[in-house]
Design a protein around this motif. Structure first.
Motif, mmCIF file in Angstrom:
data_model
loop_
_atom_site.group_PDB
_atom_site.id
_atom_site.type_symbol
_atom_site.label_atom_id
_atom_site.label_comp_id
_atom_site.label_asym_id
_atom_site.label_seq_id
_atom_site.Cartn_x
_atom_site.Cartn_y
_atom_site.Cartn_z
ATOM 1 N N GLY B 20 61.966 -51.274 -95.738
ATOM 2 C CA GLY B 20 61.314 -52.551 -95.985
ATOM 3 C C GLY B 20 61.096 -53.251 -94.653
ATOM 4 O O GLY B 20 61.654 -52.847 -93.625
ATOM 5 N N PHE B 21 60.291 -54.292 -94.674
ATOM 6 C CA PHE B 21 59.955 -54.989 -93.435
ATOM 7 C C PHE B 21 60.077 -56.476 -93.705
ATOM 8 O O PHE B 21 59.455 -57.007 -94.623
ATOM 9 C CB PHE B 21 58.526 -54.623 -93.038
ATOM 10 N N GLU B 22 60.882 -57.128 -92.912
ATOM 11 C CA GLU B 22 61.200 -58.526 -93.180
ATOM 12 C C GLU B 22 61.561 -59.187 -91.865
ATOM 13 O O GLU B 22 62.335 -58.626 -91.094
ATOM 14 C CB GLU B 22 62.410 -58.579 -94.130
ATOM 15 N N ALA B 23 61.016 -60.368 -91.665
ATOM 16 C CA ALA B 23 61.334 -61.130 -90.458
ATOM 17 C C ALA B 23 61.119 -60.283 -89.203
ATOM 18 O O ALA B 23 61.919 -60.310 -88.273
ATOM 19 C CB ALA B 23 62.781 -61.634 -90.518
ATOM 20 N N GLY B 24 60.023 -59.515 -89.198
ATOM 21 C CA GLY B 24 59.693 -58.733 -88.012
ATOM 22 C C GLY B 24 60.600 -57.546 -87.759
ATOM 23 O O GLY B 24 60.495 -56.889 -86.735
ATOM 24 N N GLU B 25 61.471 -57.263 -88.711
ATOM 25 C CA GLU B 25 62.403 -56.150 -88.524
ATOM 26 C C GLU B 25 62.216 -55.094 -89.600
ATOM 27 O O GLU B 25 61.993 -55.421 -90.766
ATOM 28 C CB GLU B 25 63.842 -56.633 -88.617
ATOM 29 N N LEU B 26 62.380 -53.849 -89.207
ATOM 30 C CA LEU B 26 62.390 -52.768 -90.181
ATOM 31 C C LEU B 26 63.809 -52.633 -90.727
ATOM 32 O O LEU B 26 64.772 -52.616 -89.970
ATOM 33 C CB LEU B 26 61.948 -51.472 -89.512
ATOM 34 N N LYS B 27 63.892 -52.534 -92.050
ATOM 35 C CA LYS B 27 65.216 -52.459 -92.675
ATOM 36 C C LYS B 27 65.268 -51.306 -93.666
ATOM 37 O O LYS B 27 64.238 -50.810 -94.099
ATOM 38 C CB LYS B 27 65.505 -53.763 -93.424
ATOM 39 N N ILE B 28 66.472 -50.892 -94.015
ATOM 40 C CA ILE B 28 66.632 -49.949 -95.126
ATOM 41 C C ILE B 28 67.647 -50.492 -96.116
ATOM 42 O O ILE B 28 68.459 -51.356 -95.789
ATOM 43 C CB ILE B 28 67.069 -48.542 -94.682
ATOM 44 N N LEU B 29 67.580 -49.938 -97.293
ATOM 45 C CA LEU B 29 68.508 -50.329 -98.350
ATOM 46 C C LEU B 29 69.782 -49.519 -98.248
ATOM 47 O O LEU B 29 69.743 -48.294 -98.179
ATOM 48 C CB LEU B 29 67.892 -50.023 -99.715
ATOM 49 N N LEU B 30 70.905 -50.214 -98.277
ATOM 50 C CA LEU B 30 72.202 -49.544 -98.332
ATOM 51 C C LEU B 30 72.938 -50.011 -99.574
ATOM 52 O O LEU B 30 72.669 -51.091 -100.096
ATOM 53 C CB LEU B 30 73.034 -49.893 -97.097
ATOM 54 N N ILE B 31 73.865 -49.202 -100.011
ATOM 55 C CA ILE B 31 74.752 -49.641 -101.082
ATOM 56 C C ILE B 31 76.198 -49.545 -100.592
ATOM 57 O O ILE B 31 76.498 -48.818 -99.650
ATOM 58 C CB ILE B 31 74.621 -48.775 -102.353
ATOM 59 N N GLU B 32 77.021 -50.298 -101.274
ATOM 60 C CA GLU B 32 78.450 -50.181 -101.028
ATOM 61 C C GLU B 32 79.006 -49.339 -102.170
ATOM 62 O O GLU B 32 78.873 -49.698 -103.340
ATOM 63 C CB GLU B 32 79.075 -51.578 -101.035
#
Lengths: 234, 234
Positions: B20-32
């Motif tokens: 995903g892309f949010e606030a200019g940053e590339l992110k990924i989904l993690l789970i606990e």
DNA sequence: ATATAGTGTGTCAGATTTACACCATTAAAT
DNA sequence: ATTTAATGGTGTAAATCTGACACACTATAT
């Protein structure tokens, strides 16, 4: 007659699309099956993965058992997991490709009874294959078509020493279109990873062409910045 | 405490790298994780494939159960089959990626007990992950980096209406380098698949930028000749 | 000697890529 | 009303790359 699969809940298999280049044609290895299902059909070399081997090792072992070929650089390219792709149960298969020099290889032949024979067949004229192997082939073929343009895979199909015309005709065979001789040579040589040898082609009844060799050391030096390390061969 | 795996001879699983892309940053989904092994560790969303579902369907189901996300366009990218990648038995995992719009998504949260929580995390600062998930992530990340240059995947990460600056900053985030604004715009617009809207950005305290939209119909029209149909998204 | 078959080479036009800098617009602050 | 801060939006020239195109050279076979 139906032969039961071992009673695994899930079964993994490996299928291999092995490309070779011979007489100006791109070919793949097929086997004639000697087991149900699809007994007597033509198929990609493939078999079941054992519990205690990695899939990469399994790919090498299975290819060896079905064709006698060893030490290829196999590259995984897709996993096929439709529920009914195998008529006798749930079998998910990981597909690998490899590229090899046909010339100079001893004849291919199975070392197990699972296949009656193994042989090279031109990719342009493939018969119907067992299971979903036609689809697996197509997926693999598209993969190497693309990869040809940014990876030095062509050289794995040619003899160690080759002429530029041979190299060009390989590109033409894979891409299925004619290329301009002068532009092709100019570009290939401009990369700087082809080493011109002092030798010439032998045994032809016309002007002999210069032989070249792929210089992998130079290749990696030149392209190391572009390379993104990646399990899937970038 | 050790929980036994079901007594399969072989187990398949799916792991998902969701960008995903949010606030200019590339992110990924993690789970606990909420189960042994690696209970309480962070991990990619992943679970076991059922007998009667294709791996593509399993990927969708598993992602939904662990994150609440549905109807993503999931793309298989590699299968990991080392013998000891799972501490409790033989588990081969097929890895998928997907790209989604974070904004406007309802919050992600697991619908099963296998995960305690799910959340977005910047790719530049990932913690150690369970199993071989760090390796899986890296492989997937390299895949989309390459794919960004020849597939219209960027638009799946942006809101439906976006500015050229947003598009550029996404490219910069993925490729991790600065691009020239004029050249970037010239090139993107020259493709002809961006539709300029009559609308402008709202709520900014500076000159509002024009909004654009990705026109998939035009895209496929323009590129249909180049496209090689391929399971792996070319 | 000559016929045959493939080798090996250069140039120009057009397209693409890269480098580079300033004025325009808006909202907020003064 | 004016200024400030922040980003939007635009063009040109040089360098590089791509694609089109034709003919003389060389080794062998006859």
């Amino acid at each position: 007659m139906e032969v039961k699969l071992p009673t695994f809940d899930s079964v993994f298999s490996i299928d291999c699309v092995i490309f070779g280049f011979e007489a100006g044609e791109l070919k793949i290895l097929l086997i004639e099956r000697n087991e149900e299902p699809f007994k007597d059909w033509l198929a990609l070399p493939g078999y079941i993965v054992e519990q205690d081997e990695s899939i990469d090792n399994a790919a090498e072992r299975i290819l060896y058992e079905l064709t006698g070929l060893r030490d290829l650089h196999m590259q995984q390219f897709h996993t096929f997991g439709e529920v009914n792709r195998h008529p006798q149960g749930r079998v998910i298969t990981v597909a690998y490709y490899a590229l090899i020099r046909i010339n100079g290889q001893k004849e291919v032949k199975p070392v197990t009874q699972y296949a009656k024979s193994a042989f090279w067949h031109p990719v342009n004229d493939l018969p119907k294959l067992a299971f979903d192997h036609s689809e697996i082939f197509t997926t693999g073929f598209n993969k190497i078509k693309r990869r040809l343009n940014y990876q030095p895979i062509a050289f794995e199909l040619l003899p160690e020493k080759f002429t530029l015309t041979q190299l060009q005709s390989l590109y033409e065979a894979v891409m299925n279109k004619k290329l301009d001789k002068r532009n092709f040579r100019k570009k290939m040589l401009s990369y700087g990873f082809l080493k011109e040898l002092d030798e010439k082609q032998k045994g032809v009844s016309y002007r002999a062409a210069k032989l070249y060799k792929f210089d992998r050391r130079k290749y990696t030096k030149i392209f190391q910045n572009d390379l993104i390390a990646d399990k899937a061969g970038v």
